[in-house]
Motif scaffolding. Structure first.
Motif, PDB file in Angstrom:
ATOM      1  N   TYR A 121       5.975  13.684  40.414  1.00  0.00           N
ATOM      2  CA  TYR A 121       5.853  12.446  39.648  1.00  0.00           C
ATOM      3  C   TYR A 121       4.526  11.753  39.939  1.00  0.00           C
ATOM      4  CZ  TYR A 121      10.887  12.693  38.643  1.00  0.00           C
ATOM      5  OH  TYR A 121      12.134  13.077  38.214  1.00  0.00           O
ATOM      6  N   ASN A 122       4.100  11.784  41.171  1.00  0.00           N
ATOM      7  CA  ASN A 122       2.845  11.122  41.535  1.00  0.00           C
ATOM      8  C   ASN A 122       1.659  11.792  40.837  1.00  0.00           C
ATOM      9  OD1 ASN A 122       1.260   9.219  42.805  1.00  0.00           O
ATOM     10  ND2 ASN A 122       1.174  10.311  44.747  1.00  0.00           N
ATOM     11  N   GLN A 123       1.678  13.122  40.792  1.00  0.00           N
ATOM     12  CA  GLN A 123       0.634  13.846  40.066  1.00  0.00           C
ATOM     13  C   GLN A 123       0.635  13.456  38.590  1.00  0.00           C
ATOM     14  OE1 GLN A 123       1.374  18.043  39.735  1.00  0.00           O
ATOM     15  NE2 GLN A 123      -0.603  18.502  38.827  1.00  0.00           N
ATOM     16  N   ARG A 124       1.801  13.395  37.994  1.00  0.00           N
ATOM     17  CA  ARG A 124       1.911  13.066  36.574  1.00  0.00           C
ATOM     18  C   ARG A 124       1.510  11.609  36.319  1.00  0.00           C
ATOM     19  NH1 ARG A 124       7.892  15.704  35.341  1.00  0.00           N
ATOM     20  NH2 ARG A 124       7.719  17.421  36.822  1.00  0.00           N
ATOM     21  N   ARG A 125       1.855  10.739  37.252  1.00  0.00           N
ATOM     22  CA  ARG A 125       1.484   9.326  37.127  1.00  0.00           C
ATOM     23  C   ARG A 125      -0.030   9.186  37.012  1.00  0.00           C
ATOM     24  NH1 ARG A 125       0.303   4.949  41.194  1.00  0.00           N
ATOM     25  NH2 ARG A 125       0.000   6.660  42.662  1.00  0.00           N
ATOM     26  N   ARG A 126      -0.746   9.825  37.908  1.00  0.00           N
ATOM     27  CA  ARG A 126      -2.210   9.731  37.871  1.00  0.00           C
ATOM     28  C   ARG A 126      -2.761  10.328  36.580  1.00  0.00           C
ATOM     29  NH1 ARG A 126      -1.557  11.183  43.520  1.00  0.00           N
ATOM     30  NH2 ARG A 126      -1.949  13.362  42.960  1.00  0.00           N
ATOM     31  N   LEU A 127      -2.155  11.439  36.163  1.00  0.00           N
ATOM     32  CA  LEU A 127      -2.621  12.122  34.948  1.00  0.00           C
ATOM     33  C   LEU A 127      -2.463  11.232  33.724  1.00  0.00           C
ATOM     34  CD1 LEU A 127      -1.828  15.797  33.999  1.00  0.00           C
ATOM     35  CD2 LEU A 127      -1.543  13.996  32.324  1.00  0.00           C
ATOM     36  N   ILE A 128      -1.278  10.615  33.564  1.00  0.00           N
ATOM     37  CA  ILE A 128      -1.021   9.878  32.328  1.00  0.00           C
ATOM     38  C   ILE A 128      -1.811   8.576  32.285  1.00  0.00           C
ATOM     39  CG2 ILE A 128       1.026   8.541  33.058  1.00  0.00           C
ATOM     40  CD1 ILE A 128       2.253   9.291  30.302  1.00  0.00           C
ATOM     41  N   PHE A 170       3.010  -3.490  23.987  1.00  0.00           N
ATOM     42  CA  PHE A 170       2.981  -2.381  24.945  1.00  0.00           C
ATOM     43  C   PHE A 170       3.891  -1.251  24.468  1.00  0.00           C
ATOM     44  CE2 PHE A 170       1.704  -6.080  27.304  1.00  0.00           C
ATOM     45  CZ  PHE A 170       0.716  -5.613  28.177  1.00  0.00           C
ATOM     46  N   LEU A 171       3.796  -0.124  25.148  1.00  0.00           N
ATOM     47  CA  LEU A 171       4.558   1.067  24.805  1.00  0.00           C
ATOM     48  C   LEU A 171       5.067   1.666  26.114  1.00  0.00           C
ATOM     49  CD1 LEU A 171       4.958   2.660  22.057  1.00  0.00           C
ATOM     50  CD2 LEU A 171       3.173   4.209  22.893  1.00  0.00           C
ATOM     51  N   ARG A 172       6.385   1.904  26.215  1.00  0.00           N
ATOM     52  CA  ARG A 172       6.886   2.553  27.425  1.00  0.00           C
ATOM     53  C   ARG A 172       6.860   4.056  27.259  1.00  0.00           C
ATOM     54  NH1 ARG A 172      12.901   3.023  29.928  1.00  0.00           N
ATOM     55  NH2 ARG A 172      12.829   4.826  28.531  1.00  0.00           N
ATOM     56  N   CYS A 173       6.181   4.714  28.192  1.00  0.00           N
ATOM     57  CA  CYS A 173       6.053   6.169  28.160  1.00  0.00           C
ATOM     58  C   CYS A 173       6.542   6.744  29.485  1.00  0.00           C
ATOM     59  CB  CYS A 173       4.601   6.580  27.930  1.00  0.00           C
ATOM     60  SG  CYS A 173       3.906   5.965  26.376  1.00  0.00           S
ATOM     61  N   SER A 174       7.602   7.509  29.442  1.00  0.00           N
ATOM     62  CA  SER A 174       8.103   8.150  30.659  1.00  0.00           C
ATOM     63  C   SER A 174       7.227   9.360  30.977  1.00  0.00           C
ATOM     64  CB  SER A 174       9.547   8.590  30.464  1.00  0.00           C
ATOM     65  OG  SER A 174       9.954   9.417  31.530  1.00  0.00           O
ATOM     66  N   TYR A 175       6.810   9.462  32.238  1.00  0.00           N
ATOM     67  CA  TYR A 175       6.062  10.659  32.628  1.00  0.00           C
ATOM     68  C   TYR A 175       6.929  11.631  33.424  1.00  0.00           C
ATOM     69  CZ  TYR A 175       4.988   7.542  36.661  1.00  0.00           C
ATOM     70  OH  TYR A 175       5.045   6.649  37.706  1.00  0.00           O
TER      71      TYR A 175
END
Length: 400
Positions: free
Chosen positions: A308-315, A374-379
């Motif tokens: 999740y942390n990797q994806r958080r930084r990516l998005i 705003f837009l909520r985007c789940s990563y």
């Protein structure tokens, strides 16, 4: 058949009139609306909409459930839940967040965290009570408050404050009718968190105004740069806080519907009364799985967190690269980019992105005050899907 047709003919035109007006007027969930659109579509749509881990429940957790079923453990448990599970929950909360609870009468196992929130509000609300809710927030709090006879009072939070609840905003919202403060940090939908220093003035205000707090800490294990601080661990707050959590997010157990509530024995006793008359007990096999998750699931949880942390930084980087401002979420698994620069409402942006860009996300407006724009985007999706989603959103923005 004649009798049935007669009944249908006499009632169909006014069937909605039998419904409680309060329930009739409550809109459906804005999150599920987009989920259902994606489910019904046969097109190649990438969904960033539903807050659900893309991991399967760890095998050893599933195996514990299967083994329990094979042994025939399919009967009711105690209304409050398996004592071993309540013991494990109490031990986990003390070891992880330094909040002590007595398993025998201060821990209640529920059908997901959502039931725990519903029970807490129904146990506390006297019609006309005002329930303070920092927003943007999870979509259920206000409707459940209304169904219980309370009056939801939104407290707007802002991106410039990292969507934290400020003492000034809380003070300005309190009236003589204020009774309960609902907290959700780490936050769905913003990813905002609160530190010990952030909580201190909030706790002081709660005590001064004699509020009860429902602290939804379902994302407690999903923080990235600093450890979660439970509001119940703040000085003087343990007995006036109902701590709500569960297994859905950290342990990838959304469909198991396993949650819990912890608090002062008088509050938990009142919630237990409602629980035993409405659902009797949480499913026995799910409780066995939850116990296994707490006892042996931390390594898998940590591996999921790294992903999740990797994806958080990516998005977050991806949104900024395509021109959307996005504060850095410190918890949960949601990014909350601003789409104000497009000139579209969040609902229009999300609808057009779905149909033209083939990406599903949830319009921020459904989350209450401060969510519009705003837009909520789940990563909680694969890296490849997130990369493709960012590319599609970028193309959509260029066409705008």
């Amino acid at each position: 058949m004649i009798k049935q047709n007669h009944i249908q003919g006499s009632t169909n035109k006014a069937m909605s009139g039998y419904l409680a007006p309060l329930v009739r007027e409550i809109p459906p969930s804005g999150i599920r609306k987009f989920f259902d659109l994606v489910s019904a579509s046969k097109e190649d749509i990438i969904s960033l909409g539903v807050g659900e881990p893309d991991f399967s429940t760890p095998w050893h957790v599933r195996e514990a459930c299967v083994y329990s079923l094979e042994r025939g453990n399919t009967k009711y448990t105690s209304n409050a839940g398996l004592y071993e599970l309540r013991e494990a929950i109490a031990e986990y909360l003390y070891d992880s967040f330094q909040v002590p609870y007595e398993p025998s009468d201060e821990v209640l196992v529920t059908v997901g965290g959502s039931e725990a929130i519903d029970l807490a509000l129904r146990a506390l609300i006297v019609p006309g009570d005002e329930i303070l809710i920092p927003e943007p927030c999870y979509v259920s709090y206000s409707p459940i408050t209304r169904i219980g006879g309370g009056i939801p009072v939104g407290i707007e939070t802002f991106a410039k404050d990292e969507f934290k609840l400020t003492p000034e905003a809380l003070k300005a919202s309190i009236t003589p009718k204020s009774k309960v403060l609902i907290l959700c940090y780490p936050s769905n939908p913003t990813g905002g968190i609160m530190s010990y220093e952030d909580w201190l003035p909030i706790a002081k205000i709660v005590e001064e105004h004699d509020l009860i707090v429902i602290s939804d800490e379902i994302y407690a294990e999903l923080t990235y740069e600093q450890k979660h601080v439970s509001f119940a661990a703040m000085p003087g707050m343990r007995d006036r806080t109902i701590l709500v959590s569960g297994f859905s997010k950290a342990f990838a157990m959304t469909g198991w519907r396993m949650g819990y509530a912890c608090g002062h024995r008088d509050l938990i006793s009142a919630m237990l009364k409602i629980h035993q008359y409405s659902v009797m007990c949480a499913p026995a096999m799910g409780q066995v799985a939850a116990l296994e998750a707490l006892r042996n699931g931390m390594e898998e949880k940590d591996r999921m967190m790294e992903s999740y942390n990797q994806r958080r930084r990516l998005i977050v980087h991806g949104f900024r690269e395509i021109g959307l401002q996005c504060h850095e979420p410190q918890g949960a698994f949601y990014a909350f980019p601003s789409i104000i620069s497009t000139g579209l409402s969040s609902e229009e942006f999300a609808q057009r992105l779905l149909h033209e860009g083939k990406v599903a996300a949830v319009p921020g407006g459904v989350f209450g005050l401060g969510g519009e724009g705003f837009l909520r985007c789940s990563y909680a999706s694969s890296v490849n899907q997130l990369i493709e989603a960012i590319d599609r959103i970028g193309n959509f923005l260029r066409k705008l």
